[in-house]
Design a protein around this motif. Sequence first.
Motif, PDB file in Angstrom:
ATOM      1  N   GLN A  76       0.832  -1.191   0.000  1.00  0.00           N
ATOM      2  CA  GLN A  76       0.000   0.000   0.000  1.00  0.00           C
ATOM      3  C   GLN A  76       0.878   1.256   0.000  1.00  0.00           C
ATOM      4  O   GLN A  76       1.842   1.345   0.766  1.00  0.00           O
ATOM      5  N   ILE A  77       0.540   2.206  -0.843  1.00  0.00           N
ATOM      6  CA  ILE A  77       1.277   3.459  -0.944  1.00  0.00           C
ATOM      7  C   ILE A  77       0.439   4.575  -0.326  1.00  0.00           C
ATOM      8  O   ILE A  77      -0.769   4.660  -0.562  1.00  0.00           O
ATOM      9  N   GLU A  78       1.080   5.405   0.480  1.00  0.00           N
ATOM     10  CA  GLU A  78       0.369   6.542   1.070  1.00  0.00           C
ATOM     11  C   GLU A  78      -0.144   7.458  -0.044  1.00  0.00           C
ATOM     12  O   GLU A  78       0.536   7.645  -1.062  1.00  0.00           O
ATOM     13  N   PRO A  79      -1.357   8.045   0.154  1.00  0.00           N
ATOM     14  CA  PRO A  79      -1.942   8.897  -0.908  1.00  0.00           C
ATOM     15  C   PRO A  79      -1.007  10.004  -1.389  1.00  0.00           C
ATOM     16  O   PRO A  79      -0.908  10.255  -2.590  1.00  0.00           O
ATOM     17  N   LYS A  80      -0.319  10.657  -0.448  1.00  0.00           N
ATOM     18  CA  LYS A  80       0.574  11.742  -0.849  1.00  0.00           C
ATOM     19  C   LYS A  80       1.735  11.205  -1.674  1.00  0.00           C
ATOM     20  O   LYS A  80       2.132  11.807  -2.694  1.00  0.00           O
ATOM     21  N   GLN A  81       2.289  10.078  -1.254  1.00  0.00           N
ATOM     22  CA  GLN A  81       3.377   9.482  -2.023  1.00  0.00           C
ATOM     23  C   GLN A  81       2.894   9.045  -3.405  1.00  0.00           C
ATOM     24  O   GLN A  81       3.625   9.164  -4.383  1.00  0.00           O
ATOM     25  N   GLN A  82       1.657   8.553  -3.479  1.00  0.00           N
ATOM     26  CA  GLN A  82       1.109   8.153  -4.772  1.00  0.00           C
ATOM     27  C   GLN A  82       0.982   9.353  -5.693  1.00  0.00           C
ATOM     28  O   GLN A  82       1.268   9.265  -6.895  1.00  0.00           O
TER      29      GLN A  82
END
Length: 243
Positions: free
Chosen positions: A3-9
């Motif tokens: 899972q990737i954090e929304p900001k990192q995505q």
Amino acid sequence: MVQIEPKQQEIREELLRAAMDHVAFDGWSETTYRAAVAQSRIDAQVARAACPRGAVDLALCFHALGDEEMLRRMAATAPAEMRFRDRIAQAVRFRIEAIEDKEAVRRASSLFALPQNAALGAGAIWGTADRIWSALGDASRDVNWYTKRATLSGVYGATVLYWLGDDSEGQEATWTFLDRRIDDVMQIEKVKAQVNESPLLRGLLAGPNWLASRIKAPGAHPPAGMPGHWAPEGPETSGGNNS
């Protein structure tokens, strides 16, 4: 799937948009990654935090976005009258049609053919197969969970490789190739059903079938680093707790 954090995505996707101008010339390389960072004007440390493996993470992001577009196309299509094998073929076709840059896929194939990246590439293809089966409502939780995804991964991977070299009008040769691969898989399933219906063969395979029945699909909290888990036989599993 990690899972990737929304900001990192968001950062990955911004870097990816900048990288697409360079992939055709420099591939999914460190040169492309650095050019994307410079072009996007994202702080180098912030960019590296979002993409610790550089261009490899951008290539994985490119693949994941293709999966999302495939799911959108599947959700917008109502296949009520369609045979299940045709729904699978349609999903694979949607996934390939979601690709807007064939050269980027060709370069990604070279990237994930490298020994150090092979597991990541296989994981990305497995993820595509898992998304297709999940979207089609697959409810298997035993060894079939693995065999379905392994088989579809093979079909998808082979079809993409064929598509990369296909110059037929409307990619018709690719879709014909895909239909043949799906038919081959259906023949395998037919043979498996016949084996299970045969008293003699069913008896001979009692041991392997018992062994396979102990294999379970990943739960909500699978062991770290493992795609699934072993379900020991005993009272502790009688309530359905296979974690």
